[in-house]
Design a protein around this motif. Structure first.
Motif, short mmCIF file in Angstrom:
data_model
loop_
_atom_site.label_atom_id
_atom_site.label_comp_id
_atom_site.label_asym_id
_atom_site.label_seq_id
_atom_site.Cartn_x
_atom_site.Cartn_y
_atom_site.Cartn_z
N ALA A 25 24.32 -39.44 7.29
CA ALA A 25 22.95 -39.32 6.97
C ALA A 25 22.18 -39.24 8.16
O ALA A 25 21.16 -38.51 8.33
CB ALA A 25 22.49 -40.21 5.81
N ILE A 26 22.36 -40.29 9.11
CA ILE A 26 21.57 -40.63 10.18
C ILE A 26 21.85 -39.29 10.96
O ILE A 26 20.66 -38.83 11.73
CB ILE A 26 22.09 -42.00 10.95
CG1 ILE A 26 21.69 -42.98 10.04
CG2 ILE A 26 21.31 -42.06 12.36
CD1 ILE A 26 22.43 -44.23 10.80
N VAL A 74 29.61 -49.91 8.21
CA VAL A 74 29.00 -48.92 8.05
C VAL A 74 29.91 -47.88 7.40
O VAL A 74 31.25 -47.88 7.61
CB VAL A 74 28.54 -48.42 9.43
CG1 VAL A 74 29.59 -48.00 10.32
CG2 VAL A 74 27.59 -47.04 9.22
N SER A 75 29.24 -47.01 6.50
CA SER A 75 30.09 -45.92 5.97
C SER A 75 29.96 -44.70 6.49
O SER A 75 29.05 -44.36 7.26
CB SER A 75 29.76 -45.96 4.34
OG SER A 75 28.47 -45.09 4.18
N GLN A 76 31.04 -43.85 6.45
CA GLN A 76 30.82 -42.52 6.82
C GLN A 76 29.69 -41.70 6.41
O GLN A 76 28.97 -40.97 7.30
CB GLN A 76 32.07 -41.46 6.59
CG GLN A 76 33.67 -42.08 7.01
CD GLN A 76 33.29 -42.20 8.48
OE1 GLN A 76 32.93 -41.61 9.34
NE2 GLN A 76 34.35 -43.42 9.11
N ALA A 77 29.36 -42.02 5.03
CA ALA A 77 27.90 -41.20 4.60
C ALA A 77 26.89 -41.93 5.23
O ALA A 77 25.79 -40.85 5.46
CB ALA A 77 27.96 -41.49 3.06
N ASP A 78 26.84 -43.06 5.47
CA ASP A 78 25.75 -43.64 6.44
C ASP A 78 25.37 -42.95 7.88
O ASP A 78 24.23 -42.34 8.29
CB ASP A 78 25.68 -45.06 6.63
CG ASP A 78 25.65 -45.72 5.66
OD1 ASP A 78 25.11 -45.46 4.58
OD2 ASP A 78 26.15 -47.23 5.33
N LEU A 79 26.56 -42.74 8.49
CA LEU A 79 26.54 -42.14 9.76
C LEU A 79 26.35 -40.64 9.63
O LEU A 79 25.47 -40.21 10.35
CB LEU A 79 28.08 -42.34 10.49
CG LEU A 79 28.32 -43.55 10.83
CD1 LEU A 79 29.96 -43.52 11.32
CD2 LEU A 79 27.53 -44.30 11.74
N SER A 133 31.41 -40.71 13.77
CA SER A 133 32.07 -40.33 12.38
C SER A 133 33.35 -39.97 12.49
O SER A 133 34.41 -40.42 11.92
CB SER A 133 31.20 -39.48 11.51
OG SER A 133 31.62 -39.03 10.28
#
Length: 168
Positions: free
Chosen positions: A49-50, A42-47, A119
């Motif tokens: 965005a959620i 998981v990337s920081q961007a994914d976290l 994050s």
């Protein structure tokens, strides 16, 4: 349906489910043959965005879904005062709506907060690992005899200073 037929169907279903049961993984045809399967990435961007989507949904619920509760409560009260049984039913629906809405809003807030926390935690972990790895790299250089030219001091240790009269 005859008893024998029922027993045959049960036995057939048991055979099929036993053949399909997989523990701790997917059947090979469902894995896609990818490398590193089973690793969660998981990337920081994914976290982020959620968390942002959960926060946006929370705000929309706050601004748009709560409007129905006071209006429904007023209508339920008016209907009840006029002797309509529908007033009590509408009040029940309004109470359920409010309870479910609060539950959903709490879940959105929890998801948003958890993603922010995750994050930050992962970023802090990455920073800690990087700091420790860089100090290990410096320590390794201190033990690497080939780091400095033969006969010279390894620069990792700094320069030697002459001891003064007051130094012990």
């Amino acid at each position: 349906m005859a008893w024998d037929e029922w027993e045959q169907l049960k036995a057939s279903a048991a055979e099929q489910s036993a053949a399909r049961m997989r523990l701790n993984g997917l059947p090979p045809e469902d894995t896609g043959g990818g490398v590193g399967q089973g690793d969660l990435q998981v990337s920081q961007a994914d976290l982020a965005a959620i968390g942002d989507h959960a926060f946006t949904l929370y705000n929309r619920l706050w601004n748009e879904a709560r409007i129905a509760v006071p209006t429904s409560d007023k209508a339920a009260g008016d209907l009840s005062r006029q002797g309509f049984a529908l007033g009590g039913a509408l009040q029940h629906v309004s109470n359920r709506w409010d309870k479910q809405l609060n539950s959903l809003m709490d879940a959105c807030a929890h998801i948003s907060n958890r993603m922010d926390f995750s994050s930050k935690t992962h970023r802090d972990d990455d920073d800690w690992i990087q700091r420790n790895m860089s100090s290990i790299d410096t320590l390794d250089k201190g033990f690497d005899e080939s780091y400095a030219p033969a006969g010279q001091q390894n620069p990792v240790y700094g320069e030697k200073t002459a001891k003064g009269k007051g130094d012990n």
